[in-house]
Design an enzyme around this catalytic site. Structure first.
Site, PDB file in Angstrom:
ATOM      1  N   GLU A 199       1.047  -1.052  -0.057  1.00 51.50           N
ATOM      2  CA  GLU A 199       0.000   0.242  -0.116  1.00 51.50           C
ATOM      3  C   GLU A 199       0.921   1.047   0.103  1.00 51.50           C
ATOM      4  O   GLU A 199       1.638   1.422   0.759  1.00 51.50           O
ATOM      5  CB  GLU A 199      -0.515   0.162   1.132  1.00 51.50           C
ATOM      6  CG  GLU A 199      -1.882   1.436   1.531  1.00 51.50           C
ATOM      7  CD  GLU A 199      -2.045   0.846   2.770  1.00 51.50           C
ATOM      8  OE1 GLU A 199      -1.869  -0.138   3.621  1.00 51.50           O
ATOM      9  OE2 GLU A 199      -3.057   1.962   3.490  1.00 51.50           O
TER      10      GLU A 199
ATOM     11  N   ASP B 168      -1.297  -1.392   5.795  1.00 45.28           N
ATOM     12  CA  ASP B 168      -0.597  -0.511   6.884  1.00 45.28           C
ATOM     13  C   ASP B 168      -2.087  -2.002   7.981  1.00 45.28           C
ATOM     14  O   ASP B 168      -2.785  -2.143   7.524  1.00 45.28           O
ATOM     15  CB  ASP B 168      -0.905   0.184   7.447  1.00 45.28           C
ATOM     16  CG  ASP B 168       0.227   1.722   6.365  1.00 45.28           C
ATOM     17  OD1 ASP B 168       1.189   0.547   5.978  1.00 45.28           O
ATOM     18  OD2 ASP B 168      -0.712   2.840   6.086  1.00 45.28           O
TER      19      ASP B 168
ATOM     20  N   ASP C 298      -3.704  -0.267   9.519  1.00 47.20           N
ATOM     21  CA  ASP C 298      -5.405   0.332   9.625  1.00 47.20           C
ATOM     22  C   ASP C 298      -6.256   0.285   9.542  1.00 47.20           C
ATOM     23  O   ASP C 298      -6.196  -0.660   8.268  1.00 47.20           O
ATOM     24  CB  ASP C 298      -4.718   2.083  10.411  1.00 47.20           C
ATOM     25  CG  ASP C 298      -4.211   2.398   9.325  1.00 47.20           C
ATOM     26  OD1 ASP C 298      -4.255   2.159   7.927  1.00 47.20           O
ATOM     27  OD2 ASP C 298      -3.952   3.246   9.100  1.00 47.20           O
TER      28      ASP C 298
ATOM     29  N   ASP D  41      -7.940   2.084   7.224  1.00 50.43           N
ATOM     30  CA  ASP D  41      -7.773   2.015   5.732  1.00 50.43           C
ATOM     31  C   ASP D  41      -6.817   1.199   4.943  1.00 50.43           C
ATOM     32  O   ASP D  41      -6.786   0.386   3.860  1.00 50.43           O
ATOM     33  CB  ASP D  41      -6.701   3.388   5.179  1.00 50.43           C
ATOM     34  CG  ASP D  41      -7.232   4.128   5.556  1.00 50.43           C
ATOM     35  OD1 ASP D  41      -8.790   5.104   5.024  1.00 50.43           O
ATOM     36  OD2 ASP D  41      -6.888   5.810   5.647  1.00 50.43           O
TER      37      ASP D  41
END
Ligand code: 0RA
Length: 641
Positions: A427, A501, A503, A505
């Site tokens: 990403e 990541d 998180d 997103d």
């Protein structure tokens, strides 16, 4: 072998010793999959008894001590003395490899496939087994430890005149050294599937490991028809009634349930042979696909939806938006392929073809509205496929002009051997940069993906092929076109590792990628090529030592249990992969020697399909419901909805 064994025991050892020596040969692995396989093996025996018409209820209980009990109300395993072994039939079934099938209980045996290795294999791989049989107004009981009978078969009067079999077993930690904990969801998925496939059977599943035990009952009188309804329950059907076809020819039973949906672009056809999910397809699915294409085309011509000068609809077009289940029961199944999940019996193809052809043709003749709705969807799909083909040709022509067909931002590896090569889908450009510097370029390639990739669930083929992120993904992986016969030969890396990541997103991008793989070429997931990287969440420094923690639990454990109470330490939370230095990324997430990666497996295809629809599809209400139901398991402060 020492001489202190009695003759009986020697026979037992000869019977089951190979199983304990090479468990993988019998149950595939000694990991979680093999462990759960033990339960399926025992349940399959009860299902066979149900298919023979003698058993209506099966109860499975996960016990607090780690054992499992499977109880049915069938005839009970015979307990009389077996002529060749001189032992009870029960003991023979339990201690001699492949003895189970020789009793000819009637009906279908699932032998030869994934299951069907026999309950003796479960016995061999269990710390202990206790079998109880109720028959002839008596209750019979025998215990085994690591495959060896402990004492005789014991019988006492049973006032209730009940019949049935109960097998309790505790998997042997010596064999399953990674642990013997059963996963409720995994077992529940398979048991539910069995209940759909065998409409007469009522299956009760209890988890007694919990303080408040959890009990569920699966009983679907509508069988695979209800299965299709369940899979489609978040979708909008194109026709209300689920098409159901059932018949038997040459001792082969065929059952098919079909329903097309409005807003679905891919097809979801599940095949089963003798209750085994045939992931790799086979003759039953080939027969079904052929007859669907032929029947829809002839119906289209009869109903003037296709003119004489127009080409036939393709199978892909006809199946767009289709959810279907085909379940066949074959007396002597042949399972092919590496994982034995492809049905090989050639006679099945023609039987499915003719049976389904006759019934479906008539069904559509009587329901012209249904026929027209399906045909209109197929014709639209046909046109969209034409548009997509033109878009693809543009892509191809462009790449020829550009001379390098591989995307520019791909940092390829030097190796040309796909078996040793892996690609990280990363990403963002900054994490991509760290990964490029940190990798072992011999066998690790990096493809940075910018922003969110297209949500394939909401899009048709033409748009998909115009999307640049998806184009570079397809060319980098060396894949062909959606739905074309999957050719692992073309695949340039045998490990496709999604690295995002830790998180919200990151999770979103991971889900988009998984949706892409699941819808675009599910074989990639089915055959185990897709992985998820597990980057650490924290770095903890204490004095000259440092530690990486991959979860909050790990962090708490480290700080509370490993460090002295008054220790000085510093916790760094990684907000994204981009924050990590290249060598940190290598040490924690990319180095095969030290990293953890998770392989994506699709245990329950129906559930996967439904969840993808819920999470990624157009309709908001089911998604909200899903989040409300499971949201409590998420960290709500992390959610940005
Ligand atoms: C062989 C013959 C008969 C029953 C069974 C096997 C049997 C096996 C299992 C395993 C789990 N549950 C089971 N229930 C039945 C029937 C023999 C007879 O009564 O004629």
């Amino acid at each position: 072998m020492t001489s202190s064994y009695s003759a009986d025991q020697i026979q037992v050892l000869e019977g089951l010793e190979p199983v304990r020596k090479r468990p993988g040969m019998y149950i595939g692995s000694t990991g979680p999959r093999g462990l759960h396989h033990l339960v399926y093996e025992v349940v399959d025996n009860s299902i066979d008894e149900a298919l023979a018409g003698y058993c209506s209820q099966i109860e499975i209980a996960l016990n607090a001590d780690g054992s499992v009990t499977v109880t049915d109300d069938g005839r009970g395993i015979p307990t009389d003395t077996h002529p060749t072994t001189g032992k009870s039939a029960l003991e023979t079934v339990m201690t001699v490899l492949h003895a189970g099938g020789k009793f000819g209980g009637g009906g279908y045996k699932v032998s030869g496939g994934l299951h069907g290795v026999g309950v003796s294999v479960v016995n061999a791989l269990s710390e202990w087994v206790e079998v109880t049989v109720w028959r002839d107004k008596r209750e019979h009981l025998q215990r085994y430890e690591r495959g060896i009978p402990i004492g005789e078969l014991n019988a006492k009067p049973d006032g209730q005149n009940r019949t049935g079999t109960s097998v309790a077993f505790k998997p042997d930690l010596e064999i399953f050294s990674n642990g013997i904990e059963f996963d409720y969801t995994t077992l529940a998925g398979r048991l539910r599937e069995l209940a759909y496939l065998n409409a007469t059977v009522k299956i009760q599943f209890a988890d007694n490991r919990l303080e408040t035990p959890r009990v569920e009952t699966y009983h679907y009188e509508g069988g695979i028809q209800e299965y299709v309804a369940y899979m489609n329950r978040e979708k909008q059907p194109l026709h209300e009634e689920i098409i159901y076809i059932q018949g038997e020819r040459n001792n082969i039973q065929v059952e098919v349930a079909l329903q097309w949906c409005v807003d679905a672009y891919s097809d979801n056809l599940l095949g089963f042979a003798n209750n085994i999910r045939t992931i790799d397809g086979g003759t039953h699915l080939e027969g079904l696909k052929t007859v669907l294409t032929r029947t829809m085309n002839s119906t289209a011509r009869k109903r003037n939806k296709l003119k004489d000068n127009e080409a036939n609809l393709g199978g892909e077009n006809v199946r767009e938006g289709l959810t279907g289940v085909i379940s066949v029961k074959v007396p002597e199944p042949e399972f092919e392929g590496q994982t034995k999940t492809k049905l090989g019996n050639t006679e099945v193809r023609g039987i499915v073809d003719s049976l389904v052809g006759e019934v479906l043709t008539e069904y559509l003749e009587f329901r012209p509205h249904v026929a027209d709705a399906i045909l209109e969807k197929a014709i639209q799909a046909f046109k969209a496929a034409e548009a997509a083909r033109r878009a693809r040709e543009l892509v191809r022509r462009k790449s020829v002009l550009e001379s390098s067909p591989l995307p520019g931002k791909l940092a390829d590896c030097s190796s040309r051997d796909p078996a040793e090569s892996e690609i990280f889908l990363v990403e963002g450009d900054s994490a991509g940069g760290s990964a490029k510097q940190g990798r072992d370029r011999q066998f690790q390639a990096i493809l940075p993906l910018r922003g969110k990739i297209l949500n394939i669930e909401k899009t048709d083929d033409a748009k998909i092929y115009k999307n640049t992120e998806i184009q570079s993904l397809i060319t980098a992986l060396g894949l062909g076109i959606r739905g074309e016969e999957f050719d692992p030969g073309g695949l340039r890396y045998h490990r496709i590792i999604i690295m995002t990541d830790a998180d919200v997103d990151g999770a979103h991008i991971r889900t988009l990628l998984l949706t892409f793989f699941y819808r675009y070429q599910r074989d990639l997931a089915d055959q185990g090529y897709i992985y998820i990287a597990c980057p650490p969440l924290y770095k903890v420094e204490r004095g000259r030592n440092h530690y990486y923690c991959y979860s909050d639990r790990e962090l708490n454990n480290l700080v509370q249990n490993e460090f002295p109470a008054n220790a000085n330490y510093n916790i760094q939370r990684f907000k994204g992969l981009g924050e990590m230095m290249p060598d940190q990324l290598w040490d924690t997430t990319m180095n095969p020697e030290t990293r953890t990666i998770k392989r994506v497996e699709i245990e329950d295809a129906a559930e996967a399909d439904r969840i993808f629809t819920v999470l990624m599809g157009d309709r908001v209400a089911p998604r909200r419901e899903f989040i409300e139901t499971y949201g409590s398991k998420l960290n709500l402060t992390d959610l940005d909805i």
